[in-house]
Motif scaffolding. Structure first.
Motif, PDB file in Angstrom:
ATOM      1  N   PRO A  42       0.842  -1.198   0.000  1.00  0.00           N
ATOM      2  CA  PRO A  42       0.000   0.000   0.000  1.00  0.00           C
ATOM      3  C   PRO A  42       0.877   1.248   0.000  1.00  0.00           C
ATOM      4  O   PRO A  42       1.944   1.273   0.619  1.00  0.00           O
ATOM      5  CB  PRO A  42      -0.780  -0.113   1.314  1.00  0.00           C
ATOM      6  N   SER A  43       0.449   2.271  -0.729  1.00  0.00           N
ATOM      7  CA  SER A  43       1.178   3.532  -0.772  1.00  0.00           C
ATOM      8  C   SER A  43       0.177   4.672  -0.571  1.00  0.00           C
ATOM      9  O   SER A  43      -1.034   4.435  -0.503  1.00  0.00           O
ATOM     10  CB  SER A  43       1.906   3.689  -2.117  1.00  0.00           C
ATOM     11  N   ASP A  44       0.684   5.898  -0.487  1.00  0.00           N
ATOM     12  CA  ASP A  44      -0.192   7.064  -0.322  1.00  0.00           C
ATOM     13  C   ASP A  44      -1.188   7.169  -1.465  1.00  0.00           C
ATOM     14  O   ASP A  44      -2.300   7.649  -1.286  1.00  0.00           O
ATOM     15  CB  ASP A  44       0.641   8.346  -0.269  1.00  0.00           C
ATOM     16  N   LYS A  45      -0.789   6.737  -2.645  1.00  0.00           N
ATOM     17  CA  LYS A  45      -1.637   6.875  -3.837  1.00  0.00           C
ATOM     18  C   LYS A  45      -2.563   5.681  -4.042  1.00  0.00           C
ATOM     19  O   LYS A  45      -3.597   5.791  -4.673  1.00  0.00           O
ATOM     20  CB  LYS A  45      -0.763   7.061  -5.074  1.00  0.00           C
ATOM     21  N   GLY A  46      -2.156   4.503  -3.580  1.00  0.00           N
ATOM     22  CA  GLY A  46      -2.953   3.294  -3.810  1.00  0.00           C
ATOM     23  C   GLY A  46      -2.138   2.054  -3.534  1.00  0.00           C
ATOM     24  O   GLY A  46      -1.901   1.695  -2.397  1.00  0.00           O
ATOM     25  N   CYS A  47      -1.666   1.419  -4.601  1.00  0.00           N
ATOM     26  CA  CYS A  47      -0.866   0.200  -4.472  1.00  0.00           C
ATOM     27  C   CYS A  47       0.434   0.379  -5.260  1.00  0.00           C
ATOM     28  O   CYS A  47       0.412   0.755  -6.435  1.00  0.00           O
ATOM     29  CB  CYS A  47      -1.651  -0.999  -5.004  1.00  0.00           C
ATOM     30  N   ARG A  48       1.538   0.106  -4.603  1.00  0.00           N
ATOM     31  CA  ARG A  48       2.847   0.207  -5.256  1.00  0.00           C
ATOM     32  C   ARG A  48       3.325  -1.190  -5.620  1.00  0.00           C
ATOM     33  O   ARG A  48       3.487  -2.049  -4.755  1.00  0.00           O
ATOM     34  CB  ARG A  48       3.854   0.865  -4.334  1.00  0.00           C
ATOM     35  N   LEU A  49       3.527  -1.428  -6.915  1.00  0.00           N
ATOM     36  CA  LEU A  49       4.068  -2.695  -7.405  1.00  0.00           C
ATOM     37  C   LEU A  49       5.550  -2.516  -7.675  1.00  0.00           C
ATOM     38  O   LEU A  49       5.958  -1.563  -8.352  1.00  0.00           O
ATOM     39  CB  LEU A  49       3.348  -3.135  -8.678  1.00  0.00           C
ATOM     40  N   THR A  50       6.351  -3.432  -7.164  1.00  0.00           N
ATOM     41  CA  THR A  50       7.796  -3.402  -7.392  1.00  0.00           C
ATOM     42  C   THR A  50       8.151  -4.588  -8.277  1.00  0.00           C
ATOM     43  O   THR A  50       7.770  -5.724  -7.997  1.00  0.00           O
ATOM     44  CB  THR A  50       8.565  -3.496  -6.062  1.00  0.00           C
ATOM     45  N   PHE A  51       8.875  -4.295  -9.353  1.00  0.00           N
ATOM     46  CA  PHE A  51       9.294  -5.313 -10.312  1.00  0.00           C
ATOM     47  C   PHE A  51      10.807  -5.376 -10.369  1.00  0.00           C
ATOM     48  O   PHE A  51      11.494  -4.358 -10.275  1.00  0.00           O
ATOM     49  CB  PHE A  51       8.781  -4.989 -11.722  1.00  0.00           C
ATOM     50  N   VAL A  52      11.335  -6.591 -10.554  1.00  0.00           N
ATOM     51  CA  VAL A  52      12.750  -6.799 -10.839  1.00  0.00           C
ATOM     52  C   VAL A  52      12.791  -7.360 -12.256  1.00  0.00           C
ATOM     53  O   VAL A  52      12.145  -8.364 -12.557  1.00  0.00           O
ATOM     54  CB  VAL A  52      13.399  -7.787  -9.844  1.00  0.00           C
ATOM     55  N   ARG A  97       9.530   0.641  -9.652  1.00  0.00           N
ATOM     56  CA  ARG A  97       8.280   0.700  -8.879  1.00  0.00           C
ATOM     57  C   ARG A  97       7.246   1.512  -9.640  1.00  0.00           C
ATOM     58  O   ARG A  97       7.571   2.519 -10.272  1.00  0.00           O
ATOM     59  CB  ARG A  97       8.523   1.353  -7.528  1.00  0.00           C
ATOM     60  N   PHE A  98       5.999   1.075  -9.505  1.00  0.00           N
ATOM     61  CA  PHE A  98       4.877   1.787 -10.110  1.00  0.00           C
ATOM     62  C   PHE A  98       3.796   1.958  -9.054  1.00  0.00           C
ATOM     63  O   PHE A  98       3.386   0.986  -8.414  1.00  0.00           O
ATOM     64  CB  PHE A  98       4.303   0.996 -11.296  1.00  0.00           C
ATOM     65  N   ASP A  99       3.332   3.200  -8.865  1.00  0.00           N
ATOM     66  CA  ASP A  99       2.215   3.472  -7.970  1.00  0.00           C
ATOM     67  C   ASP A  99       0.939   3.484  -8.796  1.00  0.00           C
ATOM     68  O   ASP A  99       0.810   4.267  -9.741  1.00  0.00           O
ATOM     69  CB  ASP A  99       2.393   4.825  -7.276  1.00  0.00           C
ATOM     70  N   LEU A 100       0.012   2.608  -8.454  1.00  0.00           N
ATOM     71  CA  LEU A 100      -1.266   2.519  -9.151  1.00  0.00           C
ATOM     72  C   LEU A 100      -2.318   3.230  -8.307  1.00  0.00           C
ATOM     73  O   LEU A 100      -2.775   2.696  -7.286  1.00  0.00           O
ATOM     74  CB  LEU A 100      -1.640   1.067  -9.402  1.00  0.00           C
ATOM     75  N   ALA A 101      -2.657   4.448  -8.714  1.00  0.00           N
ATOM     76  CA  ALA A 101      -3.571   5.291  -7.956  1.00  0.00           C
ATOM     77  C   ALA A 101      -4.924   4.608  -7.776  1.00  0.00           C
ATOM     78  O   ALA A 101      -5.488   4.061  -8.717  1.00  0.00           O
ATOM     79  CB  ALA A 101      -3.751   6.638  -8.657  1.00  0.00           C
ATOM     80  N   GLY A 102      -5.399   4.621  -6.537  1.00  0.00           N
ATOM     81  CA  GLY A 102      -6.716   4.088  -6.233  1.00  0.00           C
ATOM     82  C   GLY A 102      -6.812   2.573  -6.165  1.00  0.00           C
ATOM     83  O   GLY A 102      -7.873   2.034  -5.872  1.00  0.00           O
ATOM     84  N   ALA A 103      -5.730   1.865  -6.441  1.00  0.00           N
ATOM     85  CA  ALA A 103      -5.753   0.394  -6.390  1.00  0.00           C
ATOM     86  C   ALA A 103      -5.535  -0.062  -4.948  1.00  0.00           C
ATOM     87  O   ALA A 103      -4.785   0.548  -4.200  1.00  0.00           O
ATOM     88  CB  ALA A 103      -4.680  -0.189  -7.301  1.00  0.00           C
ATOM     89  N   ASP A 104      -6.209  -1.129  -4.555  1.00  0.00           N
ATOM     90  CA  ASP A 104      -6.095  -1.705  -3.217  1.00  0.00           C
ATOM     91  C   ASP A 104      -5.293  -3.008  -3.329  1.00  0.00           C
ATOM     92  O   ASP A 104      -5.783  -3.993  -3.885  1.00  0.00           O
ATOM     93  CB  ASP A 104      -7.492  -1.958  -2.647  1.00  0.00           C
ATOM     94  N   CYS A 105      -4.080  -3.006  -2.801  1.00  0.00           N
ATOM     95  CA  CYS A 105      -3.215  -4.197  -2.875  1.00  0.00           C
ATOM     96  C   CYS A 105      -3.890  -5.431  -2.283  1.00  0.00           C
ATOM     97  O   CYS A 105      -3.708  -6.534  -2.787  1.00  0.00           O
ATOM     98  CB  CYS A 105      -1.901  -3.955  -2.141  1.00  0.00           C
TER      99      CYS A 105
END
Length: 145
Positions: A42-52, A97-105
């Motif tokens: 979870p992030s301030d914007k929604g859900c943060r996805l981290t990719f390698v 990393r990508f922050d997906l606004a409004g997404a709930d992890c």
């Protein structure tokens, strides 16, 4: 003849009967673009996805972007988004990393790579990004093509 000598002769005879390994049997691993979903937080914007991501396609990518589909806990597509990984040098591992606004992890059940929207390189064809894509996840979220 003792046992040791017999075993040496048998091993030598077996090795000679096999002969040299043909060149086609020593082929290099297939070119791949390895993409791992490493974390979902979870992030301030929604859900943060981290990719390698590791580019093992054999050529630098000047731009790589993928359209993803996010599925909710009921297995229904919640939204489509494009993730721009920018440049991916060959042989280099990169964390993005990508922050997906409004997404709930917590409600995210699956991330599907729908297509490569961009795959720019002077050394590989545009379809190589999807054809060579290998996905893994370190999360509880299903991830793949």
């Amino acid at each position: 003849m003792n046992l040791t000598t017999s075993l040496r002769l048998l091993t030598s005879a077996l090795a000679m009967s096999l002969g040299p390994v043909p060149a086609w049997a020593q082929s290099a691993p297939a070119p791949a673009l390895n993409l791992e979903l490493n974390a979902a937080q979870p992030s301030d914007k929604g859900c943060r996805l981290t990719f390698v991501v590791n580019n093992a396609l054999g050529a630098d990518l000047s731009k790589a972007a993928f359209e993803i589909a996010l599925f909710n806990e009921a297995g229904v597509v919640d939204r489509l988004a494009v993730l721009d990984f920018k440049d991916l040098p060959t042989g280099k591992t990169k964390v993005t990393r990508f922050d997906l606004a409004g997404a709930d992890c917590g409600k995210l059940s699956r991330v599907l790579i729908n297509s490569a929207t961009e795959c720019a390189s002077s050394g590989v064809e545009p379809a190589a990004c999807m054809r060579g894509l290998k996905t893994t996840t370190k999360t509880a979220i299903a991830f793949g093509v």
